[in-house]
Each structure stands twice: as structure tokens, then as C-alpha cells.
Design a protein around this motif. Sequence first.
Motif, PDB file in Angstrom:
ATOM      1  N   ALA B 157     106.779 -69.446  30.730  1.00 41.71           N
ATOM      2  CA  ALA B 157     107.585 -70.147  29.596  1.00 41.71           C
ATOM      3  C   ALA B 157     108.876 -69.497  29.637  1.00 41.71           C
ATOM      4  O   ALA B 157     109.880 -70.223  29.267  1.00 41.71           O
ATOM      5  CB  ALA B 157     106.940 -70.078  28.237  1.00 41.71           C
ATOM      6  N   LEU B 161     112.133 -71.779  29.780  1.00 43.46           N
ATOM      7  CA  LEU B 161     113.003 -72.069  28.848  1.00 43.46           C
ATOM      8  C   LEU B 161     114.394 -71.768  29.166  1.00 43.46           C
ATOM      9  O   LEU B 161     115.512 -72.668  28.764  1.00 43.46           O
ATOM     10  CB  LEU B 161     112.841 -71.046  27.549  1.00 43.46           C
ATOM     11  N   ILE B 256     106.256 -76.504  29.398  1.00 43.02           N
ATOM     12  CA  ILE B 256     106.118 -75.144  28.517  1.00 43.02           C
ATOM     13  C   ILE B 256     105.337 -75.739  27.609  1.00 43.02           C
ATOM     14  O   ILE B 256     105.252 -76.795  27.212  1.00 43.02           O
ATOM     15  CB  ILE B 256     107.701 -75.215  27.847  1.00 43.02           C
ATOM     16  N   PRO B 257     104.555 -74.657  27.000  1.00 44.26           N
ATOM     17  CA  PRO B 257     103.387 -74.995  26.204  1.00 44.26           C
ATOM     18  C   PRO B 257     103.710 -75.320  24.761  1.00 44.26           C
ATOM     19  O   PRO B 257     103.438 -74.547  23.695  1.00 44.26           O
ATOM     20  CB  PRO B 257     102.331 -73.795  26.372  1.00 44.26           C
TER      21      PRO B 257
ATOM     22  N   ILE C 280     106.754 -71.067  19.904  1.00 38.61           N
ATOM     23  CA  ILE C 280     107.254 -72.281  20.398  1.00 38.61           C
ATOM     24  C   ILE C 280     105.853 -73.263  20.595  1.00 38.61           C
ATOM     25  O   ILE C 280     106.328 -74.501  20.692  1.00 38.61           O
ATOM     26  CB  ILE C 280     108.044 -72.178  21.858  1.00 38.61           C
ATOM     27  N   SER C 281     104.852 -72.677  20.301  1.00 35.41           N
ATOM     28  CA  SER C 281     103.781 -73.419  20.597  1.00 35.41           C
ATOM     29  C   SER C 281     103.470 -73.635  19.121  1.00 35.41           C
ATOM     30  O   SER C 281     102.038 -74.056  19.005  1.00 35.41           O
ATOM     31  CB  SER C 281     102.638 -72.754  21.072  1.00 35.41           C
TER      32      SER C 281
END
Lengths: 290, 317, 498
Positions: B157, B161, B256-257, C280-281
Amino acid sequence: MTTTYEITYSTHNTYEEDVREALFSFLVIPCQDETQKLKSLRFSNSLQLEAFQYQNTFGFEVAQLYNARPFKELGFQMIATVEKEHRFLPFGNYYSLQEEQSLLQDYNFYIEHHLFLGTGYYTTIDQVYTDKVLIRQENESVYNYLNRLNLYVYQMLEFDPEPTHVCTTVNEVLKLGKGVCQDFTHLFIALARRNKIPCRYVSGYLNQGLNLTGTAVMHAWAEAFIPGFGWQGYDPTNNLLADFNYIKVAHGCDYNDCSPLKGVLKTNGRQKTTYGVKVYPLLLSAHTEQ
Amino acid sequence: MLSRIGNSLFWMGRYIERAEHIARHARVQYASSVDAPLSQKREAVLESILDMATNREGYFNVHSQLNEDDVVRYTAVSETNNFSVLAYISMIRENARGARDSLSIELWEAINSFYHKINAFSTAGFQAEEIEYFARRIEQNSYVIKGYIDNTLLHNAVWMLISLGIHLERATQVILILQTKLKDIEKNNSSKFEEAVDNFQWTTVLRSIEAYDMFMRCKKTTPNKHHVLDFLLFDTAFPKSIAFSLSCVKQFISSIPFPDEEKKKESLEFIAGKLACRFQYTTIDEVEEKASEFLKQTLNTIYEIAGLLDVKYLKYH
Amino acid sequence: MEAVMRQEMSSGVFGNYQVPPQFLDEVFNSAGGVNPHYENIYQQFVKFNKEEFKELNEQAKSAFFNQGITFSVYSDKAKGVERIFPFDLFPRIIPAAEWARLEEGIIQRCVALNLFIQDIYSNKHILKDKVVPAELIFSSNNYLKAMLDFKPVGGIFTHISGTDLIKHSDGQYYVLEDNLRCPSGISYVLSNRVAMKRLLFPMFRKLNISLVHQYPQELLATMQSVAPEGVDVPNCVVLTPGVYNSAYFEHVFLAHNMGIPLVEGRDLYVDKNFVYMKTISGPQRVDVVYRRLDDAFLDPLAFKPDSMLGVPGIMAAYREGNVNILNAPGTGFADDKAVYTYVPDIIRYYLNQEPILNNVHTYRCEKDDDFQYVLENMDKLVIKPVDESGGYGILIGNKATKAELQEFKSLITQNRRKYIAQPIMALSMHATFIEEEGRFEPRHVDLRTFTLLGKDRQYVLKGGLSRVALRKGSLIVNSSQGGGSKDTWVMTDDNFQG
């Protein structure tokens, strides 16, 4: 005998710039004690946020709202119905003068009540005002003293919302000779504590049907400890004892423990806050809707 | 991963790409003004340098007229300009510092030493000619840093990003360069029919994007609007084409998660996917006439994607 | 031959080493002989000539600089300046038997102080029994009403304590200070050990030295042990004030070594009385927060309203039992230097045991007798403000000028509650490499130990940070005031034959 009140607290806040994140804390819910029962409680707000509650240090319920979506306006309203019991007010002293004093001088008593005996930012009286400190007479009971103090503060200060603000200390109040209920209360507390009588700050609502001072907004008064009786409310703004017309929200050491609205906001511009309360006894005929 | 860290990584990627493109564009444009055909006006070149970096307004707040040294200095190193190349280099380092824990030592050191080197560059008497040397440093270091990004990080990730930032920004910068050029040509109405000028303009565009030789190898013809746009918009094999960048953007967004979204149609993945597909299945003939409009729409969608990324996943304040 | 020998001796790193007559030297006895537990290492060090040792020392310094093991220094003038914490290669050695007793004493003290805090925030028995004066507690700025009637998970308030010890000229250890808020320095202990192993590997083979590297795991286990009820796999984080904090390196170090996120206040928020981390999750719940942030900054709703570093609402979430905070807010009244005096009584009161570690006799200026004594004997005393840390605002009587003495006299008189005084303790000395001299000289040292209390678990790091006052004759060991550090080796057995 009881009286049931409907209490509405509403506030409207507007912001010049977007608020990016905010946590609001409302200390406005009528508390429950031997004389008060909360019959119903409803919140609403313009952002459709789910309110949540927690108990503060003194055991009072605080409602909170969290928001992370940008907004420029927040309206919040609480509607509560409260059943208030009519209780006998204290009259005269319950202990002998000697018993009273030995309790007030007791070390364990001091430890139990230390929060309401010490003074802080709002309630520490400067030396220059020593002559304004009302001292209990040697043969005067706590009950008599407190009545005299209530009248003393009531007469000393002129009610005037202009010159003071939420941060005004007793010293400024003593200098001005004016203030609002918060200032009357701080002064009462400071003087009572000077006489080693535990005393606490109370915020709440005042029945609006009585034409008293301080009903349009949240009211403040003091609770002092009468040996043998317990806590009794004094309203120096109106020179009254707190009775069933006084609906309590919370108590604490001073205003800081009781301020109705606190918020931590992430925003840049200025903000404007307005608020108001409605406190009506629900009479037997109240259900005749129009 | 904390949103704050994600934010730093994403913007680090964007600023790396932005600094590189602004520097290169200024360098190529400035050089072109020297050997331009007669009609190529110097003023137009300076305006185009300001426009591409969206600096026009800021410049005229400090300077009353166009002046070669002033324009180049303002774009490259001026301290009064928060959007100078130098300012972007500081922001690259600030963001890298914020996410330092996620970077490799090599990458951090490359960024840090680049920052210190560029800051040692004397900004005081910066002359327009110096843009050549200055911009080349920026461009080379940008490639070095991107080399460390690709070759020293886990491709998880963190890497995605940064890469998302790079490709989103690359598509943006290429569009800004094309928009600026289309506007220049429009303004230069008189020379519209002169093939030499036209050719020169489009060659400059290709050089501003380091795409000249690959264009020639691919198209084997004189650069003109049709071919250059076709190449820079739709060539899926060229890493600087918009189609290429957008397909990377789509791929990173879906890998991306990020948490799943409720409404598919408004989801980031959906918007990015739709945009990328549009570039896969559009031909130049469909858009050439309305090129400006098409670029504008595309840019708006890219901005929308960036905005959503920020609001939904990378916000922390 | 003899001339050559002497040449070697004085060119060696111990050339002209003078054993201090009035202090205890950790390495050498008063006759100049080497103490048995130092024999082995001394034999290794004495072989170095000045040049070799200088080189080794430079290697150590550059290793620290490259790893970024630095701290920022605050002064009135400039913003923070980055420095490395000077590190001395000659380790301090504590024999196993001596340590065992210390460890017992440290645990005893930390457990008692924790019980003390719990009692103060609930029944206040110790005040009612007049063992500790109530006014002393109630007048402390660090006594928080926000903590009243609240008991954290497992009854643990002080999960991480730093007990500062010194060895006096009588050969006994004394506690100088308890640090119950956010004791720092552990990252230096662990980094020092790594550097030592790299540079002096052969010595580790010869001696049986207790390991220290497991501290981060122990800390993590401590955090996990006090997770809110019902949380099986707690999410733990380290909360830092940010990159500009002087101990930021340590925050990164700990988070990294525990494998948990390092967060700032702005990464967290409170909704429905739970703490979440913005990732971000999406939001991720946080269960245990090791905060490296002072109480006042922790929650702008509960404390300092203008704090931008904290998490609004975290105190409410805490009191509702949905998150745990290490250390608990409001522990600071118990490491107040005026409360320090009462610690032996506190130990007796709660544990019904005699204190194992000695306290330095302390004069409290608020007491009339003590105040009088302090004024009359200022030149023989160290005078300290009760509520400051980092060695700031201290007066050392025998080193002070007339003007300084006069200034302190008026300071104390104005605010008697704020000051305590202690006899000037003869901190032991330890051979320390002095760069300017190119050889070893005796310098004063103290010892910061690190203790962890969790739910049903106790741990004392077998080692610690031996802090050295690098300036000749100085007694102040704090890093911000010209102190350095040494690795501290606790032996696993006292068989010194090697």
C-alpha cells in the motif's frame, strides 16, 4: 406533591468557515436525585448525528456529538420532562452550634468535601477584598449564616449582563459590584468556603412562570452543606432558597465543571452561538391541545 | 495505515511529479524562445510558462510586467511563490518526513540530500539562463527518487499510494501542458496555416514531456496536432500518455485496501475505472475537434478523483 | 624496560586516573585496586592505547548519529537543537546479588506508590489515617478531579515507572526520585546495548550479562494485559506529541520495536465513547494508548482547552472503560518531590513491610522547622522545586554564588510549598572517557531503572540508564544539562573469574 416540567434547551451555532471536525459536549440534561425524576428525554440536531452520553466525574450525564463531515451550522435541541418533588426546606439549625463546628472542623469531613472547600481560579478572593468577606458570627448557626450570606450577595451585586463574561473571577466581580447569576454564585461559594462550609456550584433551569431573574438562559445557584440536614440550594441572584422551581442539571467546584456547552472544533473563521431555554410546568390542563 | 501517513505518501508522489514537469516545461519553453521561428513571440513563451504552472495570477501580484528573468525565477525558485519548483521540493521532503517510517532508508536519504542540494542553490541572482542547469538537476533527481521508490520499497500500500500520486499528477501535468499549448496556438491565429510554426509548437510539446523520440519511433511523421494528441492521449504503451497513467490510477485504486463503498456508482473505483476505460476505447478522431473540451472534462474528473480520495480516505483533520 | 612500562601506563586510557578520595568509585577501591566485578572488563580496557580508544569512541558516536539517536534541547533563545546523547563505552557493572536486592526494592516501591494513587482517587484511607497530609495532595496541580472514583483496568495507574537511584559514599543505594508520569530514556538503554555489542563483542562472551532487548515485548505485553474488558486482541498505539518533541526518537523507537502504530492526536477521534484511528481503510478501534503526552494536553475537553495535541473526548471514553491510557492521568501528584519524603511511610502503610530502598532525607520548606533549617544551611543542601523535572530550577548550595543563594532565599520564602531541600548526596563516581583529555576520569553517575506493572505482572528491566555528569565536579546528570550515559550491565551471576 410534585410538579412536572417540560424543559427545552436549544442552541444554534454558525461558523464563518467550514468546520472540518468537531466534538460537542452538552451538560444540559436534568439530573436525577431524591427530588427529581427524568420522565422523558429527546435530542435532535440539524446534522442528524447520533448523540451519545457519558457520566462525568460528579456523576452527571453529558451528551456528546461527533462530526467529521464539513459543516457551517449546527442546531441542537433537548426536550426533557422532569418530575420535581416538593420537599421541606430547612428551617433553623439541626445540630447545636458546637456539633456543627466540630463537624466542619473534622479532618475526615474536610477530606470528604475537599473539592467544595478549596478555592480555584474563579473563587479565590484577593487579600485586598478581605473587608468584603462576610464572616460567620461566633454564635451564629450555619443555617443563619447562609441566609445572611444569600442576602448579602444579593444586595452587594447589581444584576447586569454587560460587564462580565464566562471567565470573570470573584475579584473582578467584587471590583465591579455587578454580574450575572454565575458571578453571584461564585461569590457566594467563595465566601461560604472561607467559613469552612462546603459549597458547590450548580447549573440548571428555573421555572419561567415566576418572573425571576435568570430564567431566559440556564441558571446558576449554589448548594451549601448544612450539618444535620445536608445540601441545600441557595440562589443569591434572587435571594431565594432553591425549591421545586429549581431543576438541577449538574454541580461541580465552579462554572468550569458545569458549563453547558463545550466543543473542540477544527475550523478557521469566527463563530456565533445563540441559545435559549424554555421551562414550563405542565399543568393538569396541559394536554388540552389547541 | 494511518490516513495521515497515506496522505503524506500520496502528496509526496504528486509533488515529485509536479516539480519535475514544471521544471522541464519551463526549461524547454525557455530554450524554444531562443531558437523559435520569427513568429514565436517571447512574451507568449513566458505566459505559457506561467500558465502551465498555474502561476499567472501570483506572478502579477508581485511583478507588474513580463520579464524573462522574473518569470523564470518566479517559477523556479522565488520565495514569494508558494508554488515554485523549490517550494514543491520542500513539500516533497516534508511529506517524506511525515511518512519516514514507511520509507526505505535509501529513499529517504535520496530525498533528503536532494532537498539539501537544491536549497544550497543560490536563488539570489538567479538568471533565466540558469533554468537549463536547475531544471536538469530537478529532472534527474526526480528519476533517481522514482528509481528508489520502485526498487527499494515493498510493492504494498505504501508504494501504491506514492505511485497513485505520481500517475494522477502525471496525467494532470500532461493535460495542463496540452491545454496551454492549444491556447497558445489559438491565440496565434495568424500563423495558423504556417506548417513550420505548427510543427515547431508540437515538437516543443513533445520535448516538454520527454516524448519526442518515442513519438518519432512510433508515428514516423512530422509532429502535428492530430498525431501528437493521439500519441499523448491514447498510446497505451507510452508511460507518459494519459491513457497509460489513468490505467495505473485505476489499478492502484482497486489494489489499495480502501474500505468497500456502499454505492457503486459514486465509488472511487467506479469513477477511476470508467475514466481509464474511456481512454482505452476512444480514438483521436472522436475528440480532435473538441480537444480542449475533452481535456477539460478529463481534468475535472481527475480532480474529482483526487478530491474523493482526500475526503474519503486520506483526511485526518 | 621500566621506563617503557611507565610510558605505556601513562599513554594508556587510564593514565593518571585519580581515585576520588571523598566519593565512592564504582570501579576502583580506595587503595586504587580494581573492584572484583570490574576486573575482567578492566583488563580488556587497559589494553587500549589512547589512539585506539579514541577511534573506537568516534565509531560509537557516528553510529549513534547515523541512526538518528538524537534529542532536542530547549533554551530560551533558539528552537530545538538536535544533539546526540553522549555515550560512554565503559559500562557500569552491577553484581547479581546487589541487583537482586535493588530489584526487590524497586518493585516494592512501585507497587506501594500504585496503591497509594489508587487509594487517593478512591477512599483516601491514608489521608484519613493521617499518614500523609491531605493538603499536600489536594494542593498539587497533578491531582486531577477527573480521576476521582475511577479505577483503571487491574487497578494499575503507573504501568511504567522510572526510579532514579544513586549510590552514596556509604555504599548504599538511595532513591533520588520516582518518575511516574512519562519516564523516558529506555531507547538509549537499548541503543547503547546494541552499540556496545557491535563494538565490544568479545567482552560479552566473557561475562554473563543480563539481556535488555526484551523490554519492548514486555511493554507490549503490559499494554495488552490492561486492555479494556472483553477485548481479546487489543489494538495498542503509541501517542506522540509529534516530530518536534524532544523525545520523538524514543516514540518512534518504541512503536517500531513493539510493531504498533505511532499516532498523533489528530490521527485519533472519539465517537460514541470509543476511540478510533483514522486509517486509509476506514476507522479502526483503539483499545490501549501508551501516551507520551502530559496530562494537560491529553484531552482539550477535560483539561487544557487549547491543546491541539490531544484527543477530544478521550477522558470520557476512558472513564466509560472503552480505552485504557498508560500511564493513567493524574499520577503526577505521587512523584511530587514533597510526597517523596513520605514514600517510606507509604510503603509501610500499604504493604506492611519495611522499605528496602533508602530515601534521601528531605526537608520540606512548608514545615516551619524544616524551612528554618533550610534557610540556615543553604550551602549544605540541594534545593529543588517540587514539580519540575529535567534538572531545571535546582540550586546546589555549595556551588552557588552569594547572589544565587540570595535569589533562592526569596524564591523559597515566596512559595514554601514549592521547594524541598536535601543534603548534597555524594553520588558515586565512575571512570568515564573524557574526549578532551583523551583518557578516563572519574565522573558522577546515577541510575534510572525501568519498571512495568501490568495486570498480574511485574517487570524490572535488568539494567538501566546510568547517567553521567560529564562536566568535572558536576552532579547534574540530565541529558539537557550536559549529561551523558553508560550501558549498565547487570550480571546474571557473581562468579567473577570469567
